[in-house]
Write a protein that holds these residues in place. Structure first.
Motif, PDB file in Angstrom:
ATOM      1  N   PHE A   1      21.201   7.503  47.672  1.00  0.00           N
ATOM      2  CA  PHE A   1      22.049   6.471  48.535  1.00  0.00           C
ATOM      3  C   PHE A   1      23.357   6.016  47.703  1.00  0.00           C
ATOM      4  CE2 PHE A   1      17.620   5.947  49.454  1.00  0.00           C
ATOM      5  CZ  PHE A   1      17.660   6.177  51.015  1.00  0.00           C
ATOM      6  N   SER A  27      12.901   6.718  48.665  1.00  0.00           N
ATOM      7  CA  SER A  27      12.857   6.408  50.251  1.00  0.00           C
ATOM      8  C   SER A  27      11.648   6.436  50.518  1.00  0.00           C
ATOM      9  CB  SER A  27      13.639   7.451  50.915  1.00  0.00           C
ATOM     10  OG  SER A  27      13.019   8.597  50.839  1.00  0.00           O
ATOM     11  N   ASP A  28      11.412   5.528  51.536  1.00  0.00           N
ATOM     12  CA  ASP A  28       9.930   5.592  52.133  1.00  0.00           C
ATOM     13  C   ASP A  28      10.188   5.670  53.805  1.00  0.00           C
ATOM     14  OD1 ASP A  28       7.176   4.859  52.281  1.00  0.00           O
ATOM     15  OD2 ASP A  28       7.696   2.597  51.995  1.00  0.00           O
ATOM     16  N   ASP A  77      12.873   4.984  57.392  1.00  0.00           N
ATOM     17  CA  ASP A  77      12.999   4.313  56.281  1.00  0.00           C
ATOM     18  C   ASP A  77      13.504   3.039  56.552  1.00  0.00           C
ATOM     19  OD1 ASP A  77      12.791   3.784  53.376  1.00  0.00           O
ATOM     20  OD2 ASP A  77      15.302   4.151  53.329  1.00  0.00           O
ATOM     21  N   SER A 128      17.034   1.805  54.478  1.00  0.00           N
ATOM     22  CA  SER A 128      18.304   2.693  54.800  1.00  0.00           C
ATOM     23  C   SER A 128      18.566   2.941  56.039  1.00  0.00           C
ATOM     24  CB  SER A 128      18.372   4.086  53.822  1.00  0.00           C
ATOM     25  OG  SER A 128      17.297   5.005  54.334  1.00  0.00           O
ATOM     26  N   ASN A 136      21.246   9.877  60.425  1.00  0.00           N
ATOM     27  CA  ASN A 136      21.657   8.401  59.314  1.00  0.00           C
ATOM     28  C   ASN A 136      21.881   7.492  60.530  1.00  0.00           C
ATOM     29  OD1 ASN A 136      22.750   6.786  57.801  1.00  0.00           O
ATOM     30  ND2 ASN A 136      24.342   7.859  56.983  1.00  0.00           N
ATOM     31  N   ILE A 172      24.791   8.831  53.083  1.00  0.00           N
ATOM     32  CA  ILE A 172      23.215   9.184  52.433  1.00  0.00           C
ATOM     33  C   ILE A 172      23.610  10.660  51.853  1.00  0.00           C
ATOM     34  CG2 ILE A 172      20.958   9.774  52.789  1.00  0.00           C
ATOM     35  CD1 ILE A 172      20.833   7.480  54.753  1.00  0.00           C
TER      36      ILE A 172
END
Length: 728
Positions: free
Chosen positions: A93, A100-101, A139, A142, A167, A173
Motif C-alpha cells: 500500500f 492485507s486480509d 479487504d 484498502s 482496486n 495498490i
C-alpha cells in the motif's frame, strides 16, 4: 456437473465429470479448502476441519487459541496475518505496508465460462458445457477486491481457476505477487512430477517424493522455456500410467512462471502456480483491475495416462481454435537443415519438386528469405523479400510451388530485431533495454518491446503484408532467445517491473490479430524448438515445433514427456538427415520415420540428395502416414513402455470408437542373447476382434490387452516396428 452452494453450512460443492471440489466459508469470512478428488454425491463432509491450539501459530481472533490461519487449509491465502506459509498473493500500500486480509463478501453461480481479458484460456461452444463460480473476497481497510473464478466442465475432469484483482479504494495498490491458484492438501504423502530439460532435450520427466520445505520450478527467462514447462502434478505414491490418484496443474501462460509445493511442519502440502513474482510488480490505480492467467486443474483416479487424455481432449478441442483445430495436418518438407541460409529460387524449387514426387503436401521456406539475411547476424525486423535470392519475389515462388500441387509455407521471427537492420537503425529504442546499460544479444539479436503498442502495430502490418502478398497457407513463428535487460523506454520508473507481463499481453494481441485475419493459414509456433511449448501459445497456434533435436532416439524421451500434457496434434515431428545435425547419431530411415509419424509428420533434409532406395522408403512412409494420421492426430493416446525407465519405448493410438489402432515399438540398443518380450496393448474394446493388417491375423481385444503381442526379433541398435489394427 454442477455447482451447489449450501447456505446453512456455507459450503461450495463443485462437480465436474467424475471429480468433486469442496470449499467452505469459515469463521468471519475465511475461505477454506475441504476436498478435491473422486466425485461424491453430497458435501456432508465426515472429515470436518479440526482446530487445535498449536504453539507458535498466532490467532487472528485472540479469544480462540485453536484458530490460526497457519493451520487452516485455504483457497487463496494472504501474507502477514498469522499464516507463515507461502501466500498466493501479496500487495503493498501507499504507506509501505504489505499486510492485507481478504474475506468472503459474496458469490455468484452461472452457466457458461467467461473469457479472460487479454489472455488465452480454455473456452466453451455453448453455455451448457460448463458452469462457473465467482467468489468475491474483500479487504475492508484498502477496498481491494479479489474475484476468484472457478469453472467446471461437464464432459471433463477439469476445474479451471484464475483471479481478478480490483482496486475499489482511493489509493494506488502495488501487486507484488498474484498467483492464479492455491490448493492446500491435507497431507504430503505425494510425489512431485514435472517436465524439465534444456534446448534440444525438452520436457524430460522428473519425479521425486515431496519433502518438508519448498520445492519449485520456475522460469525467469521471459518465456515458459526449454528448462521448465508450466506444469506440475502430484501423484499418490506408487501411482503409474494406469492406476493411482493424480492431480495435474497446467498454466495457460507463455512467460515467467512459478510452480511450487510447500510442505509445512504438519506435513500438509500447499500447491500454488502463476506468474513468477520474481522481478514482477503491477500498479493498480483506483478503479483499475488485473487479471491473472488461467490454471487448468485435472484430477485422475486412474493414473497418468487418464490425466493426459483429459488434457489432450480439452486442449485439442477447447483451447486450440480455428480452421485447423479439427482438420488433418499436411505432411511437409522444410528446407532448413537442407540449405540453412544458402539457397536460391532454383534450389528451393528443386526440393519442392522432389517433395511433390514423393507425395509430400506442403513446402516450407525457412529462415533466410528476407532483408539481407545471409547469416544470423542481420535483417530481423526487415520483413521484405531478398530479391538477390528470390529475384521473382515471394508470390512467384509460392505460385510455382502451388502449381506442383503443394501448399506453400513461410518462416518468421516477428518478436526479434537485429542490430544490423533497417528497423533498428530507424528505431533503436524499440527493443527491450535498460538506459545506460549494454544490450546483451542472443543469436546476434535483440527482442522487440511488445509492451509498446506502436511496435505491435508495426509487426502486425509487416507480417500481414507478406501473408497478403502471396498464397501462403502455413507459417512457422519462431522465437530464438530469452529476455535480458528487461525494461521499456515507454514505461515510467514505477512500472518497469510490469514490462515482462506487458510483453506477453502485447504478444497475445499480435497473435490474435494476425491469426484471426488469416484463418486459412496453419500457424506452428517455435522457440528454438520447444522453448515455448505451452497452453498459452496453443490458444493461437494449434501446433508447435517440439524440439530442434530431430534425432529419433532423443525424440523418444522428448515426445513421450510432452505427451503428458499436450495433444499429439500439437507436436511437430520431422525426419532429418544422418548423421543427425544435433547429436551426430546415425539411425535408420525406418526408426526416424516411425518416431516422426508419432506426431505431425514431415521431413527436414535435402530430398534431392536421397538415393533411389531412400526415395522409395520415403514414398512408402508418406503414403502410410496418410492412412494413419487421423489416428495419430485425433485418436486417444496410450503410453505403454517408457524411455525413462528402460531400453524400450512403446505407445499407441486408438480411434475414439475403438475401431482401429496404430502401435509403435522402439528399442534403442541391442542386447546379446536377450529374453523374449511381448507388448500388452491398451485402450481397445475387449469385446471386439481386431485384424493385424500386416499379416491378416485376428485376435480379440481382450487377448491383445491382457495376453499381448510378441515383439519380433529385431537386429541391431536403434530399431522399431509398427502394427495397424482394425476391428472386424
Amino acid at each position: 456437473m454442477g455447482i451447489i452452494y449450501n447456505d446453512s453450512t456455507k459450503t461450495f460443492h463443485l462437480q465436474a465429470k467424475d471429480t468433486s471440489y469442496i470449499m467452505q466459508v469459515v469463521r468471519s469470512g475465511y475461505l477454506a479448502h475441504l476436498y478435491w478428488g473422486k466425485k461424491i454425491r453430497e458435501a456432508n463432509m465426515p472429515r470436518k476441519l479440526q482446530f487445535l491450539d498449536r504453539a507458535f501459530s498466532p490467532n487472528p481472533e485472540p479469544a480462540d487459541r485453536t484458530f490460526s490461519l497457519d493451520t487452516l487449509p485455504q483457497e487463496y491465502p494472504a501474507y502477514g496475518n498469522t499464516d507463515f506459509r507461502t501466500p498466493a498473493y501479496q500487495v503493498q500500500f501507499e504507506n509501505g505496508t504489505t499486510v492485507s486480509d481478504l474475506r468472503y463478501q459474496s458469490h455468484r453461480i452461472f452457466k457458461g465460462k467467461p473469457k479472460l481479458e487479454g489472455l488465452p484460456a480454455t473456452y466453451i461452444e455453448n453455455e451448457n458445457e460448463a458452469e462457473s463460480l465467482e467468489i468475491v473476497l474483500h479487504d475492508a481497510v484498502s477496498s481491494l477486491k479479489a474475484v476468484l473464478l472457478y469453472t467446471v466442465y461437464e464432459n471433463f475432469n477439469v476445474i479451471t481457476r484464475s483471479v481478478r484483482f480490483e482496486n475499489e479504494g482511493e489509493q494506488t495498490i502495488k501487486l507484488l505477487r498474484a498467483l492464479s491458484m492455491n490448493v492446500d492438501f491435507f497431507h504430503a504423502d505425494y510425489e512431485l512430477l514435472h517436465l524439465s530439460g534444456a534446448w534440444a532435450r525438452e520436457r524430460h520427466i522428473e519425479r521425486r517424493p515431496l519433502v518438508v520445505g519448498t520445492q519449485s520450478i520456475e522460469s525467469r527467462r521471459g518465456a515458459s522455456s526449454h528448462q521448465h514447462n508450466p506444469f506440475i502434478a502430484l501423484l499418490q505414491k506408487g501411482a503409474g500410467e494406469y492406476h493411482g490418484e493424480v492431480y495435474g496443474f497446467s498454466l495457460v501462460y507463455s512467460g515467467n512462471f512459478l510452480a511450487q509445493v510447500e510442505v509445512d511442519q504438519y506435513k500438509t502440502a500447499r500447491v500454488s502456480l502463476g506468474i513468477n513474482p520474481f522481478d514482477f510488480t503491477w500498479l493498480l490505480e483506483p478503479g483499475e483491475s488485473f487479471q491473472t492467467p488461467e490454471v487448468v486443474m485435472v484430477y485422475s483416479a486412474n493414473g497418468l495416462n487418464d490425466m493426459s487424455n483429459t488434457y489432450h481432449k480439452l486442449y485439442r478441442t477447447r483451447l486450440a481454435r480455428g480452421q485447423y483445430r479439427d482438420q488433418e495436418r499436411p505432411i511437409l518438407i522444410n528446407n532448413w537443415e537442407a540449405t540453412y541460409f544458402h539457397f536460391n529460387e532454383e534450389k528451393i524449387l528443386q526440393i519442392a519438386e522432389a517433395g511433390k514426387e514423393l507425395g509430400i503436401e506442403l513446402f516450407v521456406l525457412d529462415d533466410g528469405w528476407f532483408g539481407k539475411r545471409d547469416n544470423d547476424k542481420s535483417s530481423l525486423g526487415d520483413w521484405f523479400v531478398d530479391k538477390n535470392k528470390l529475384p521473382n519475389g515471394m508470390e512467384s515462388l509460392a505460385r510455382k510451388v502451388r502449381s506442383m500441387g503443394m501448399q506453400f509455407g513461410l518462416w518468421f521471427e516477428p518478436e526479434m530485431i537485429s542490430v544490423d537492420s533497417e528497423l533498428y537503425r530507424r528505431h533503436p529504442d524499440w527493443c527491450l533495454h535498460v538506459p545506460n546499460r549494454s544490450r546483451s544479444e542472443g543469436r546476434n539479436q535483440l527482442i522487440l518491446d511488445y509492451s509498446r503498442r506502436e511496435v505491435c502495430d508495426y509487426v502486425i502490418k509487416a507480417v500481414s503484408d507478406i501473408l497478403k502478398s502471396a498464397p501462403i497457407s502455413y507459417v512457422k513463428w519462431d522465437m530464438n532467445r530469452h529476455m535480458t535487460e528487461i525494461g521499456s523506454s515507454a514505461l515510467p520508473p514505477e512500472r518497469q517491473r510490469e514490462t515482462a507481463h506487458r510483453y506477453m499481453l502485447g504478444l497475445y494481441r499480435v497473435m490474435e490479430e494476425i491469426t484471426s485475419a488469416f484463418p486459412h493459414v496453419l500457424f506452428e509456433s517455435c522457440s528454438g524448438g520447444g522453448g515455448r511449448f505451452d497452453p498459452g501459445i496453443l490458444y493461437y497456434m494449434p501446433q508447435t515445433w517440439t524440439s530442434d533435436n530431430t534425432d529419433a532416439v532423443s525424440r523418444l524421451k522428448i515426445q513421450y514427456g510432452t505427451s503428458l500434457v499436450y495433444p499429439i496434434s500439437a507436436m511437430g515431428a520431422h525426419v532429418s538427415a544422418v548423421p543427425n545435425h544435433q547429436v551426430h547419431r546415425v539411425t535408420s530411415l525406418d526408426i526416424r520415420g516411425n518416431v516422426a509419424m508419432s506426431g505431425n509428420f514431415g521431413y527436414e533434409l535435402d530430398l534431392t540428395k536421397l538415393t533411389e532406395q531412400e526415395k522409395e522408403k520415403v514414398k512408402e512412409q508418406v503414403a502410410f502416414y496418410k492412412e494413419i494420421r487421423h489416428l495419430v492426430q485425433y485418436g486417444d493416446f496410450y503410453r505403454i513402455l517408457s524411455p525413462f525407465e528402460g531400453n524400450e519405448t512403446a505407445w499407441m493410438f486408438v480411434s475414439e470408437d475403438k475401431s482401429e489402432a496404430f502401435v509403435a515399438y522402439f528399442r534403442v540398443l541391442a542386447e546379446p542373447n536377450a529374453p523374449l518380450s511381448f507388448l500388452r496393448l491398451k485402450g481397445l474394446d475387449p469385446n471386439k476382434n481386431y485384424q493385424l493388417l500386416e499379416n491378416g491375423e485376428v485376435y480379440g481385444g481382450d487377448e491383445l490387452m491382457y495376453v499381448g503381442l510378441n515383439i519380433p526379433q529385431l537386429q541391431g541398435d536403434y530399431v522399431s516396428c509398427v502394427w495397424r489394427l482394425k476391428a472386424c
